[in-house]
Design a protein around this motif. Structure first.
Motif, PDB file in Angstrom:
ATOM      1  N   ASN A  31     -34.813   6.528 -20.947  1.00  0.00           N
ATOM      2  CA  ASN A  31     -33.699   7.091 -20.185  1.00  0.00           C
ATOM      3  C   ASN A  31     -32.690   5.995 -19.860  1.00  0.00           C
ATOM      4  N   SER A  32     -31.616   6.363 -19.163  1.00  0.00           N
ATOM      5  CA  SER A  32     -30.479   5.438 -19.090  1.00  0.00           C
ATOM      6  C   SER A  32     -30.749   4.225 -18.202  1.00  0.00           C
ATOM      7  N   ILE A  33     -31.921   4.146 -17.590  1.00  0.00           N
ATOM      8  CA  ILE A  33     -32.219   2.935 -16.823  1.00  0.00           C
ATOM      9  C   ILE A  33     -32.734   1.819 -17.727  1.00  0.00           C
TER      10      ILE A  33
ATOM     11  N   ALA B 134     -14.357   8.969 -25.132  1.00  0.00           N
ATOM     12  CA  ALA B 134     -14.694  10.321 -25.585  1.00  0.00           C
ATOM     13  C   ALA B 134     -16.174  10.306 -25.942  1.00  0.00           C
ATOM     14  N   THR B 135     -16.997  10.917 -25.068  1.00  0.00           N
ATOM     15  CA  THR B 135     -18.441  10.724 -25.143  1.00  0.00           C
ATOM     16  C   THR B 135     -19.145  11.707 -26.069  1.00  0.00           C
ATOM     17  N   ALA B 136     -18.485  12.792 -26.454  1.00  0.00           N
ATOM     18  CA  ALA B 136     -19.140  13.748 -27.364  1.00  0.00           C
ATOM     19  C   ALA B 136     -18.114  14.425 -28.258  1.00  0.00           C
ATOM     20  N   HIS B 137     -18.586  14.915 -29.380  1.00  0.00           N
ATOM     21  CA  HIS B 137     -17.768  15.694 -30.317  1.00  0.00           C
ATOM     22  C   HIS B 137     -17.643  17.123 -29.768  1.00  0.00           C
TER      23      HIS B 137
ATOM     24  N   LEU C  45     -23.645  12.938 -32.551  1.00  0.00           N
ATOM     25  CA  LEU C  45     -22.305  13.300 -32.060  1.00  0.00           C
ATOM     26  C   LEU C  45     -22.080  13.025 -30.579  1.00  0.00           C
ATOM     27  N   ALA C  46     -22.848  12.103 -29.987  1.00  0.00           N
ATOM     28  CA  ALA C  46     -22.568  11.696 -28.610  1.00  0.00           C
ATOM     29  C   ALA C  46     -22.697  10.181 -28.509  1.00  0.00           C
ATOM     30  N   PHE C  47     -22.103   9.607 -27.460  1.00  0.00           N
ATOM     31  CA  PHE C  47     -22.075   8.137 -27.365  1.00  0.00           C
ATOM     32  C   PHE C  47     -23.474   7.543 -27.219  1.00  0.00           C
ATOM     33  N   LYS C  48     -24.453   8.376 -26.857  1.00  0.00           N
ATOM     34  CA  LYS C  48     -25.800   7.842 -26.645  1.00  0.00           C
ATOM     35  C   LYS C  48     -26.384   7.238 -27.929  1.00  0.00           C
TER      36      LYS C  48
ATOM     37  N   VAL D 251     -13.944   6.715 -17.598  1.00  0.00           N
ATOM     38  CA  VAL D 251     -15.281   6.946 -18.143  1.00  0.00           C
ATOM     39  C   VAL D 251     -15.927   8.177 -17.511  1.00  0.00           C
ATOM     40  N   PRO D 252     -16.120   9.240 -18.307  1.00  0.00           N
ATOM     41  CA  PRO D 252     -16.853  10.398 -17.779  1.00  0.00           C
ATOM     42  C   PRO D 252     -18.306   9.990 -17.557  1.00  0.00           C
ATOM     43  N   THR D 253     -18.758  10.052 -16.333  1.00  0.00           N
ATOM     44  CA  THR D 253     -20.081   9.509 -16.050  1.00  0.00           C
ATOM     45  C   THR D 253     -20.807  10.321 -14.991  1.00  0.00           C
ATOM     46  N   GLY D 254     -22.122  10.276 -15.063  1.00  0.00           N
ATOM     47  CA  GLY D 254     -22.962  10.918 -14.064  1.00  0.00           C
ATOM     48  C   GLY D 254     -23.936   9.905 -13.511  1.00  0.00           C
ATOM     49  N   ASN D 255     -24.658   9.276 -14.413  1.00  0.00           N
ATOM     50  CA  ASN D 255     -25.690   8.317 -14.022  1.00  0.00           C
ATOM     51  C   ASN D 255     -25.170   6.891 -13.880  1.00  0.00           C
ATOM     52  N   PHE D 256     -23.874   6.680 -14.070  1.00  0.00           N
ATOM     53  CA  PHE D 256     -23.247   5.373 -13.927  1.00  0.00           C
ATOM     54  C   PHE D 256     -23.715   4.373 -14.985  1.00  0.00           C
ATOM     55  N   GLY D 257     -24.295   4.886 -16.104  1.00  0.00           N
ATOM     56  CA  GLY D 257     -24.781   3.966 -17.118  1.00  0.00           C
ATOM     57  C   GLY D 257     -23.643   3.417 -17.960  1.00  0.00           C
ATOM     58  N   ASP D 258     -22.830   4.330 -18.496  1.00  0.00           N
ATOM     59  CA  ASP D 258     -21.762   3.948 -19.394  1.00  0.00           C
ATOM     60  C   ASP D 258     -20.736   3.077 -18.674  1.00  0.00           C
ATOM     61  N   ILE D 259     -20.347   3.464 -17.487  1.00  0.00           N
ATOM     62  CA  ILE D 259     -19.299   2.715 -16.786  1.00  0.00           C
ATOM     63  C   ILE D 259     -19.837   1.384 -16.265  1.00  0.00           C
TER      64      ILE D 259
ATOM     65  N   GLY E  27     -30.401  17.921 -22.969  1.00  0.00           N
ATOM     66  CA  GLY E  27     -29.507  18.011 -24.126  1.00  0.00           C
ATOM     67  C   GLY E  27     -29.360  16.722 -24.907  1.00  0.00           C
ATOM     68  N   ASP E  28     -28.319  15.937 -24.610  1.00  0.00           N
ATOM     69  CA  ASP E  28     -27.912  14.828 -25.477  1.00  0.00           C
ATOM     70  C   ASP E  28     -28.930  13.698 -25.620  1.00  0.00           C
ATOM     71  N   THR E  29     -29.596  13.329 -24.543  1.00  0.00           N
ATOM     72  CA  THR E  29     -30.494  12.171 -24.614  1.00  0.00           C
ATOM     73  C   THR E  29     -31.633  12.419 -25.595  1.00  0.00           C
TER      74      THR E  29
ATOM     75  N   PRO F  19     -22.495  19.627 -19.037  1.00  0.00           N
ATOM     76  CA  PRO F  19     -23.876  19.556 -18.550  1.00  0.00           C
ATOM     77  C   PRO F  19     -24.488  18.161 -18.612  1.00  0.00           C
ATOM     78  N   SER F  20     -23.970  17.278 -19.470  1.00  0.00           N
ATOM     79  CA  SER F  20     -24.572  15.944 -19.571  1.00  0.00           C
ATOM     80  C   SER F  20     -24.221  15.068 -18.377  1.00  0.00           C
ATOM     81  N   MET F  21     -23.379  15.582 -17.496  1.00  0.00           N
ATOM     82  CA  MET F  21     -23.060  14.856 -16.264  1.00  0.00           C
ATOM     83  C   MET F  21     -23.524  15.630 -15.036  1.00  0.00           C
TER      84      MET F  21
ATOM     85  N   PRO G 118     -15.758  18.854 -23.382  1.00  0.00           N
ATOM     86  CA  PRO G 118     -15.529  18.955 -21.935  1.00  0.00           C
ATOM     87  C   PRO G 118     -15.743  17.638 -21.171  1.00  0.00           C
ATOM     88  N   HIS G 119     -16.670  16.806 -21.610  1.00  0.00           N
ATOM     89  CA  HIS G 119     -16.887  15.530 -20.899  1.00  0.00           C
ATOM     90  C   HIS G 119     -15.684  14.610 -21.078  1.00  0.00           C
ATOM     91  N   SER G 120     -15.221  14.510 -22.322  1.00  0.00           N
ATOM     92  CA  SER G 120     -14.065  13.661 -22.608  1.00  0.00           C
ATOM     93  C   SER G 120     -12.824  14.198 -21.906  1.00  0.00           C
TER      94      SER G 120
HETATM   95  C1  LIG Z   1     -24.971  11.194 -21.153  1.00  0.00           C
HETATM   96  C2  LIG Z   1     -23.571  11.657 -21.254  1.00  0.00           C
HETATM   97  C3  LIG Z   1     -22.583  11.317 -20.296  1.00  0.00           C
HETATM   98  C4  LIG Z   1     -22.896  10.525 -19.048  1.00  0.00           C
HETATM   99  O1  LIG Z   1     -23.413   9.249 -19.287  1.00  0.00           O
HETATM  100  P1  LIG Z   1     -23.825   8.270 -18.086  1.00  0.00           P
HETATM  101  O2  LIG Z   1     -25.011   7.512 -18.549  1.00  0.00           O
HETATM  102  O3  LIG Z   1     -24.093   9.137 -16.930  1.00  0.00           O
HETATM  103  O4  LIG Z   1     -22.682   7.368 -17.850  1.00  0.00           O
HETATM  104  C5  LIG Z   1     -21.284  11.731 -20.512  1.00  0.00           C
HETATM  105  N1  LIG Z   1     -20.960  12.483 -21.596  1.00  0.00           N
HETATM  106  C6  LIG Z   1     -21.865  12.843 -22.525  1.00  0.00           C
HETATM  107  C7  LIG Z   1     -21.432  13.687 -23.672  1.00  0.00           C
HETATM  108  C8  LIG Z   1     -23.203  12.441 -22.396  1.00  0.00           C
HETATM  109  O5  LIG Z   1     -24.101  12.814 -23.329  1.00  0.00           O
END
Ligand SMILES: *Cc1c(COP(=O)(O)O)cnc(C)c1O
Length: 465
Positions: free
Chosen positions: A221-223, A409-412, A109-112, A253-261, A142-144, A307-309, A385-387
């Motif tokens: 991990n996201s690297i 929308a990165t998670a359900h 249920l997450a984009f990962k 793009v909701p992002t923390g680690n800049f992977g998705d974007i 969590g998600d990873t 929390p995933s960000m 919340p991320h989306s």
């Molecule tokens: C991992 C995650 C993100 C952040 O992904 P980045 O690799 O930082 O871009 C955003 N939303 C959800 C739900 C995630 O699991």
């Protein structure tokens, strides 16, 4: 296709080597030496492809001759058959020019899942051919962790060890990891916090002598380059569905680690007309501060509803910096060395380039809740919340009205019931059908003291023959 390090000193690798490598030996991250590109006619023709067909088209040039075409097709078809929506990544419209790309129809249920389902299969394929076995080790808040475990659960040549902080991940997230059945799946609940877990993983990569001599250690991990590669596909998929290349689109793009974007940036570099990439952050706003002040600096971690960000340093940002600094590895090595010692300020030339494509927006917990509530009120659409952070940033962006904005929308929402309750919505957020009995399934995990020696001893004793 050759892959080179952002810091210019490590040897160039092919796809198979880069798949099995985490950080480059010079501390940098691997990126393709050159990118494939698609003409406008080729992009227009993508509208006729379903998700796996498009994925094959985008991914094949990166994998190159490391996997024969027919085998790569079988791997990709199998990967996306795992998703529980016929469109794999469907879109929903929220307002005249606002769209949501649902990336949460995979097993966890997450984009990962888009990347980790593929990564597990690719790894097992190359290991089988090389008669090699490896150990995956990772820490998760969590998600990873759950996405990596689901992605590897059928792999014959991989023992996977995922460390999570004992009693500090949500129950849904824990159960998504600990209820997966397989004798090569090892969940370790460490009596410490997430940073303790991460430090143990880092120490283990630096000294692998606790493992049998025939096992190497692989990072997921996201690297890991293959994760970024898989994520490029859905940018093309969504843009083409809304009329690209004739009609440029923007992405939030909701992002923390800049992977998705970063995957969206690559799609743009490969020829996709993208009007804007919006970096949507929570209070951990290191990327927003870079965009607005040109300064890259650490601040204390804040715990948020997304929390995933929750990160302090954005590891994949180095990949963009490499391009912003004209792919000068020595300049990057120098920059990152100075960043280890404190804040750094980027050159005006680099920031002008970044701002030509990227903008940023920081969203508080309160605004996140307001967005969840208003999207529910106005469209009967429930955002996680991320989306919600992505949608809030999309609505705040100043774009021409004819440019549609697609929020990833990165998670359900069922993954984050606490945030939904904080938004004042008390309707039960139910888990999708395939996870309905999640709370009845037996769990399997080992609780270990917060000690590197204890964790490594447990690994050495439990690794499969
Ligand atoms: C991992 C995650 C993100 C952040 O992904 P980045 O690799 O930082 O871009 C955003 N939303 C959800 C739900 C995630 O699991």
């Amino acid at each position: 296709m050759k892959y080179i390090s952002t810091r210019g000193q490590a040897p160039a690798l092919n796809f198979e080597q880069v798949l099995l490598t985490g950080l480059a030996s010079d501390g940098g991250l691997y990126v393709p030496a050159t990118l494939p590109s698609f003409s406008r006619a080729e992009i227009a023709a993508m509208a006729a492809l379903d998700y796996p067909e498009l994925a094959l088209k985008i991914i094949a040039p990166f994998v190159d001759d490391c996997v024969p075409a027919a085998d790569l097709k079988a791997i990709i078809d199998d990967t996306y058959a795992e998703f529980r929506h016929n469109a794999v990544a469907p879109m929903v419209q929220l307002a005249a020019n606002q769209w949501v790309l649902e990336l949460f129809h995979g097993p966890t249920l997450a984009f990962k899942d888009f990347a980790l389902q593929l990564l597990g299969r690719l790894l097992d394929y190359v290991l089988e051919r090389k008669h090699q076995k490896v150990v995956i080790m990772g820490a998760t808040s969590g998600d990873t962790g759950s996405a990596a475990i689901e992605g590897c659960k059928r792999c014959k040549n991989i023992d996977i060890y995922i460390l999570h902080p004992h009693q500090r991940v949500s129950e849904v997230q824990r159960r998504q990891m600990t209820t997966v059945v397989g004798d090569k799946i090892h969940n370790l609940a460490v009596e410490g916090n997430f940073d303790d877990c991460q430090a143990m993983v880092k120490a283990s990569f630096n000294d692998r002598s606790f493992l049998p001599a025939d096992r190497s250690l692989v990072a997921v991990n996201s690297i890991n380059w293959a994760r970024i590669m898989a994520q490029i596909v859905y940018y093309f998929y969504a843009a083409v569905a809304l009329g690209a290349p004739a009609r440029p689109v923007a992405f939030s793009v909701p992002t923390g680690n800049f992977g998705d974007i970063f995957a969206g940036y690559l799609a743009h570099q490969m020829g996709l007309p993208v009007a804007r990439l919006i970096i949507a952050t929570n209070r951990n706003d290191v990327l927003h501060r870079v965009m607005t002040t040109s300064t890259y600096g650490r601040q204390p971690l804040a715990h948020t509803l997304s929390p995933s960000m929750d990160i302090t340093v954005s590891s994949n940002f180095e990949r963009l910096l490499f391009d912003l600094y004209d792919r000068d590895g020595a300049a990057l090595a120098d920059l990152m060395r100075r960043f280890d010692a404190g804040d750094i300020v980027f050159s005006e030339a680099a920031m002008i380039r970044a701002r030509a494509l990227f903008s940023s927006h920081c969203v508080s917990d309160q605004q996140t809740c307001e967005q969840i509530a208003s999207s529910w009120r106005e469209c009967a659409y429930l955002l996680d919340p991320h989306s919600a952070i992505g949608v809030a940033a999309a609505l705040a962006a100043d774009l021409p009205p004819e440019v549609p904005v697609i929020t990833l929308a990165t998670a359900h929402p069922a993954k984050f019931p606490d945030a939904i309750r904080s938004a004042g919505l008390d309707q039960a957020v139910s888990l999708p059908l395939h996870l309905k009995d999640l709370f009845e399934r037996p769990e399997r995990f080992a609780v270990l003291p917060n000690s590197l020696a204890a964790v490594q001893a447990h690994m050495a004793n439990s690794i499969s023959a």
